[in-house]
Structure formats: structure tokens, C-alpha cells
Design a protein around this motif. Sequence first.
Motif, short mmCIF file in Angstrom:
data_model
loop_
_atom_site.label_atom_id
_atom_site.label_comp_id
_atom_site.label_asym_id
_atom_site.label_seq_id
_atom_site.Cartn_x
_atom_site.Cartn_y
_atom_site.Cartn_z
N ASP A 123 17.21 23.56 -35.07
CA ASP A 123 17.58 24.17 -36.40
C ASP A 123 18.87 24.82 -36.35
O ASP A 123 19.75 24.56 -37.37
N ALA A 124 19.25 25.55 -35.24
CA ALA A 124 20.48 25.97 -35.37
C ALA A 124 21.58 25.18 -35.30
O ALA A 124 22.65 25.51 -35.99
N LYS A 125 21.54 24.06 -34.37
CA LYS A 125 22.67 23.14 -34.64
C LYS A 125 22.79 22.34 -35.68
O LYS A 125 23.94 22.00 -36.14
N LEU A 126 21.65 22.07 -36.67
CA LEU A 126 21.77 21.49 -37.69
C LEU A 126 22.56 22.31 -38.88
O LEU A 126 23.40 21.91 -39.65
N ILE A 127 22.28 23.74 -38.68
CA ILE A 127 23.03 24.59 -39.61
C ILE A 127 24.39 24.39 -39.18
O ILE A 127 25.24 24.81 -40.11
N GLY A 128 24.76 24.80 -37.93
CA GLY A 128 26.14 24.82 -37.57
C GLY A 128 26.81 23.39 -38.05
O GLY A 128 27.96 23.47 -38.18
N LYS A 129 26.00 22.17 -37.86
CA LYS A 129 26.57 20.88 -38.21
C LYS A 129 27.08 20.96 -39.72
O LYS A 129 27.82 20.47 -40.04
N THR A 161 13.02 19.15 -37.55
CA THR A 161 12.98 18.60 -38.94
C THR A 161 12.19 17.18 -38.71
O THR A 161 11.81 16.60 -39.34
N ALA A 162 12.19 16.75 -37.43
CA ALA A 162 11.68 15.58 -37.12
C ALA A 162 10.04 15.51 -37.20
O ALA A 162 9.52 14.55 -37.82
N LYS A 163 9.40 16.85 -37.23
CA LYS A 163 8.01 16.68 -37.53
C LYS A 163 7.92 16.60 -39.18
O LYS A 163 6.74 16.00 -39.67
N THR A 164 8.68 17.16 -39.82
CA THR A 164 8.81 17.12 -41.07
C THR A 164 8.98 15.56 -41.71
O THR A 164 8.24 15.35 -42.82
N LYS A 165 9.94 14.96 -41.06
CA LYS A 165 10.04 13.46 -41.67
C LYS A 165 8.68 12.81 -41.22
O LYS A 165 8.50 11.81 -42.02
N LYS A 166 8.16 13.14 -40.08
CA LYS A 166 7.07 12.38 -39.85
C LYS A 166 5.99 12.62 -40.70
O LYS A 166 5.21 11.74 -41.09
N TYR A 190 17.18 27.39 -23.85
CA TYR A 190 16.20 26.84 -22.82
C TYR A 190 15.51 25.60 -23.87
O TYR A 190 14.86 25.87 -24.64
N LEU A 191 15.91 24.38 -23.15
CA LEU A 191 15.44 23.35 -23.55
C LEU A 191 15.92 23.14 -25.21
O LEU A 191 17.10 23.09 -25.47
N ASP A 192 14.77 22.89 -26.29
CA ASP A 192 15.39 23.13 -27.40
C ASP A 192 15.04 24.45 -28.21
O ASP A 192 14.81 24.49 -29.35
N LYS A 193 15.37 25.56 -27.38
CA LYS A 193 14.66 26.87 -28.02
C LYS A 193 16.17 27.86 -27.84
O LYS A 193 16.78 27.68 -26.76
N LEU A 194 15.97 28.78 -28.77
CA LEU A 194 16.81 29.91 -28.57
C LEU A 194 15.76 31.18 -28.17
O LEU A 194 15.14 31.46 -28.99
N ASP A 195 15.95 31.46 -26.89
CA ASP A 195 15.04 32.84 -26.38
C ASP A 195 15.60 34.18 -26.65
O ASP A 195 16.80 34.40 -25.85
#
Length: 674
Positions: free
Chosen positions: A263-269, A502-507, A437-442
Motif C-alpha cells: 500500500d505504501a508503494k502504491l501511494i508513493g507511485k 489491493t489484490a484481495k480487493t480485486k479478487k 520485511y517481505l511485504d510489510k512495514l514493521d
Amino acid sequence: MKQLSGIDATFLYMETPETPMHVAGLTLYEKPPGLTGSFYDHFRTFFATRLHLIPIFSKKLARTVFDLDHPGWVDASNVDLDYHIKHTNLPKPGSFAQLEAMVGDLHSVTLDRSRPLWQFTVIEGFEDGRVALYSKVHHAAVDGGAGMVITKALYDVSATPREVEPPPEPGPKKPKPDTAERALANLGALMTNAVRQHFTVLAAGAQMMTTVAGLLVPTAADKEKPEAGGAPVLPNLLPPKTPFNVTISGQRSYAARSLSLTDAKLIGKATGTKINDVVMAICAGALRQYLIDKKALPATPLLAFVPISLREAGNTDINNQVSGMSCSLATDIADPLERLMSIQKTATTSKSIAGVTKDATPKDFTMLGAPFLLPGMMQLFGKSGLADIIPMGANVVISNTPGPPFPLYCAGAKVLALYPVSIPTHGIALNLTVQSYLDKLDFGLTADRRAVPDIVRLAEHLGDALDELKAAVAKRFGVFAAPAASAEVATEPKEMAMAKTTAKTKKAGNAKDAAKPKAAAKPAAAKPAAAMKSKAAAPAKAPAPAKAKAPAAAKAKAPAAAKAKAPAAAKAKAPAAAKSKAPAAAKAKAPAAAKSKAPAKAPAAAKAKAPAAAKSKAPAAKAPAAKAPAKAKAPAAAKSKAPAAKAKAPAKAKAAVAMKAAAPAKAKAAAPPK
């Protein structure tokens, strides 16, 4: 003896009982499959095979004679794993909130300087079966970059631990120098360092003056650049007063949260900002709401001190190579997107200034008597309460360290999260540190317990701030399916709140779309019963397949058919009639209208209403078309007809619509006189 640099030694000098200077990590694990015994015993056995990969873990401090200069690292004669690797259990029920409280207590205790400056605590007793490791190392030994080196030594990329080189055989012990020899060696090192540092300071001073002059007075080359606009606007260096800017105690409060890196990357993009800017905006949104709740939000924006690594690419030295910059958090701006863009602007300016001053920043210094002068000054500063009065240059510390994007394993246990635990100081009682870490911001939030006793509330606002940014970006740029994503985030447990991708939302959206045809197919199945009434008038019509398609054709196909076959009038009327009339009425009416006029052109007018009507008109041509290929046959029939038939078709379409609207009941009676 390897002497500490000036930066490393400063963390020793700043340490008091109220300001421990160690950094730590809180790692969550999933137990190795099949492990039946204690994870503590399992981890300790594994760690003993990796200890030699981290040389600093076998070093301890050695003071210089009379504390004339910085201390140094010497080999420890013995590394007592009973002291360095502890074990504890969470009280029942073993919740994440209890883990956070325990970490706050563990982080309040200083390390024993007579031993190597590190200590690990294995924590078991989780209600869900997980385990955790609290790993504490003094900041004099490591910074964030060096911490990642330690992580690489201990962790693997698969559940099967890799083979490592065994520790080297111990060499013959060197004789320990006596006091006189140590004094001579220390004096020699002190004189050498003093001379070296003297020239370093002179060079750094000259470079700093040149750098500052270049910032304030742009050169001709700078003025030619498109982005040049004169002297840069220097960032504000005077922070407002907040509850975080006080003299602190020796007790710590701690909270940890995980948010979505995706989500953070999508906001940045979408906004053209960087991950660091988005992280700062999330922290700013949480701080703003927390201070609003306390009715303590200042009118001017909060300032954050942001550490900057001076480490060159590929440098793996276990020491500190850091500087820092000041950045506005724009907490005076209510709109989250405007706040983000303001943070980006001030961060860019601060980075440009820090970038040009990076080479001029001294990485080492020597001060005669620093080991006893500076700690005394720190203790005096803490006891005086000056931090309650004098601004410290920043309100909070925010740090972001990139972590591995792939899963890690330790002793066969899968790593679930890597939460940082950092350092509050006098005047800056709150530290927010983030590691990906992975797809998270800890996120790890560390604070003085007296200044921020409700740190969990602040941590909960982090997820709210991310949701706020996502909703604003969705509204402005349409990037997120905001409502569904926000609802999913809101249902997560507080202690492990994590924004969904957002992949889950699209699904979910695709699943809904897939379900729609099934709902529409039910009325189609009921049509053959009504169709039996028109069987006598059109025996060759094959009503069942034709009428099963009627609802779909009426709603979805009618506009397309009308555009291809009929003029504008038929286009407008046919869809309207098809949508407004009940399926049964349409079936009964369409044959009457189609059969009374222009039989050859009936498909063009009647196709929007009921393809079956056209099929009843030309038995020879339509018999094969009564099944699925009706669409392919109708255009061919339409093309072979005269223009006059086309003119009649719209008229009949209008008549059919009028008759349907006026007397649906009489439609059935009007059909036989055709």
C-alpha cells in the motif's frame, strides 16, 4: 586493542541510568515443524555455532589509562552464554500486549560493561504458539547498517540452516601488558589521534565553510540548472513544544505494529513520492491525531530528526557511520495528501543539504579526557531538567531501515516480523523506527513511560493514518478500491494490524462479477413455460432455446442489434421497450408485431425484443438458426432485404412499443389476426 571512533564512543558517554544507549530488535518466529522441546534450548545450541561469525560479540571494552582517550575493543576471555542468552515466559494468556509490556521492561535495563555488550532473551508462552527473540546490542558497537550484518550472520533463506565455517582454533594467548606498558601505548595512541584529528578537523572545517557558502550563494553553474531558483530555503530548526520534549526517566514503554508495504508503494507511485516520504506521512498522521486527542497539537509543524547512513555501499564494518537531518512533519496540515506533498518538499531540501555536507561531517574526533568529562555533563543535564525548557532541535526521531524482501529463517524457525526497538533521550522522549520485511512495514515505537504512557494508542493511529492516505489517494487518483481495503484493515487484530493489499480487493470484485450471470440466468430458465402460448402460431420456432436467451438479449444485446440493423428511431425504442416490458409480455408481443408486417425485416426490429420472433418468419432459412447461431443468421437475412422493408421495421417497432405500453393484456388477442 581497536579504539572506538568518536561517534561510537559518544554513545557510551551519553549513557546514564535514565538514558540506556542500546538498540534492540523484537523478532517473531513460527516454531520449526516438529519441535517438541524448548525453543530456548534449540536456539542456544544453534547460536553457539554462529557466534564466531559476529566478532563484536566476543569483544569487550577496555579503558585507556586515566581515561585520557576513547576506550577500545579487546578480546573477551570467555563469552558466558548463560548471561548473554536469557529465557522467559509471558504471563497467561500470552497476548501481544503482554509481549509489548515485557519488551518495555527489558529495554529499561542497561548492559554490563565488563562483558561483551549484547544480550538476547528468548520469550515463550504465546497463546498462539509463536515465540519471540528480544536482542539487545549497545549502540557503541552497531548502527542500523551493522545490525543488518548481524542479521545476515544469524539468519538463513531456507528452513534448513546453511553450513558455516567452524570457528578457528584459538591461538596462543598474548601476554597481558602491565600498567606501564598500557600507559605508554595509550599516550602514544592519544598523541597520534590528536595530531590526526587536528588535521581532520581543519579539513572538515574548510569543506564545511565551502559547502555552506555554496548553499547560500549558488554558483553560475547552479543558476543554469532548470530547478535552480537562488538560495535554498533552509528547513525550520526550531521545533514547537510537545509532551514528547521533556526530561525522561529510566522506564520505557513500547508498541509494535505492521502495515502494508505494498500500500505504501502504491501511494508513493500515485503521488510521485518515495517510501521514506510515505513512512514520514504515516508517522505524521498518527502523531497529529494523538496530539489532537490530548488537545496538545501545536500550531506549527512538528520536526523529526531523521538519521542518515554515511556507510558506503558494500561496507560491512561493525560500527556507527551515521549523520542526520531535520525534517518537518507538516502536522499543521489537515489534508493527508497535502501533508504528504509538504513532507516530500521539506525532505528533499533537507536531503540536498545533508548530501552536500555529508563529506564534511566528521566521522571521528578526539577529546582529551572525554571518557570522564562527557558522561558527567550528561548526568548534570538530566538532573537539571533543562530538557523541559531548552528546545532540542527536534520533537521526535523517525528512522526507516530497508530489510529483506524474502523470508528469513533462524534455527529452522520462520521469521514472521522484525520490529525495531530504539532509544529515547532527554528532550526527545519518543522514537519511531521502521524496518521493512517481505511485504510489510514493521513499526517499533519506543518512548519514556512517563512521557508516553499510552503508546499503544499512538501505535493504533498508524493504521488509521495509512487508511486516511489510501482513501485520499483513491479519491484523487483512483488507485485503491478504498472502502473494501479499509474495511479489511479495520477488522485486523489491534496488535497485528496490517493493511491488506489491493489484490484481495480485486479478487473480491471479480468474484462478485462472476456471480452476476448466475443471478440473471434464473428468469431465463422460467421463460419456456410462457413461451408455450405462442407455439401454435409459430410451430417451427424452437421456442425453448430462443426464449431462454430473451432476457439476456433484451438487456445486453438489444442496443448492439439495433445499431446494426435499424435506424436511429429503432435504436432508441428497442432497448427502452426491452428493458421496460416484462419478459412474458415481450414474448407475446414481439411475434404479433413481427408477423403482421415486413416479414423479411422482422429480425431487425424484433431482435432487440425477442430473437424468437424473427425465427418464426422464415421457416426455411430460420430452422437451423433456431438454435444458438441465431445471431449469425439474422444479419445475413437483414442484408438481403429491400430498403423498403427497413423503413417498415422502425414503424412496426414503434407500434409494438405503443401497443405494449397501452394494452399488454390485448396484445395476446391481437396476435392471431396477423
